[in-house]
Design an enzyme around this catalytic site. Sequence first.
Site, PDB file in Angstrom:
ATOM      1  CD  GLU A  58       2.440 -13.964   1.692  1.00 34.86           C
ATOM      2  OE1 GLU A  58       2.517 -15.083   2.133  1.00 34.86           O
ATOM      3  OE2 GLU A  58       3.143 -13.328   1.961  1.00 34.86           O
ATOM      4  CB  SER A  81      -1.606 -19.894   5.439  1.00 33.98           C
ATOM      5  OG  SER A  81      -2.815 -20.465   4.716  1.00 33.98           O
ATOM      6  CB  CYS A  83      -3.041 -12.727   5.731  1.00 35.31           C
ATOM      7  SG  CYS A  83      -2.222 -11.535   4.277  1.00 35.31           S
ATOM      8  CB  CYS A  86      -0.872 -12.718   0.937  1.00 37.06           C
ATOM      9  SG  CYS A  86       0.119 -11.139   1.906  1.00 37.06           S
TER      10      CYS A  86
END
Length: 150
Positions: A58, A81, A83, A86
Amino acid sequence: MSRPADRELLAVALEEARAGLAEGGIPIGAALFAADGTLLGRGHNRRVQDDDPSVHGETDAFRRAGRQRTYRGTTMVTTLSPCWFCSGLVRQFGITRLVVGEARTFHGGHDWLAENGVEVVVLDDETCVAMMTDFIAANPALWNEDIGVD
């Protein structure tokens, strides 16, 4: 709510994840899109390649998008997904929408983002799940390093 185009957007992030894996890195890809669907930036986890723990998928996509006047209306698409690092980026800059390829192998901060006004779509994509499952099985120490587990 998932839109038909979400899978097309995920395809860009998947290309990035595959590129990262081919480079010997962690297969997580991302892309940032404008409200009209224009690709602003794409990237992948480059922690290993750049010896830089801050280059997640990301953050790489975000940096490659360059400076934007606003991030309202943008969509961050990621194969996994995000962290907390991010997730914070999404929230800090007001990215409006998040499309997640999968959250089975790692359940990051997407629930927190949804609770704080970000539209979150989890696609539960089998390709993303298989890529991460295979990577984690083959590289448990590197994966634990990536997610901050000792």
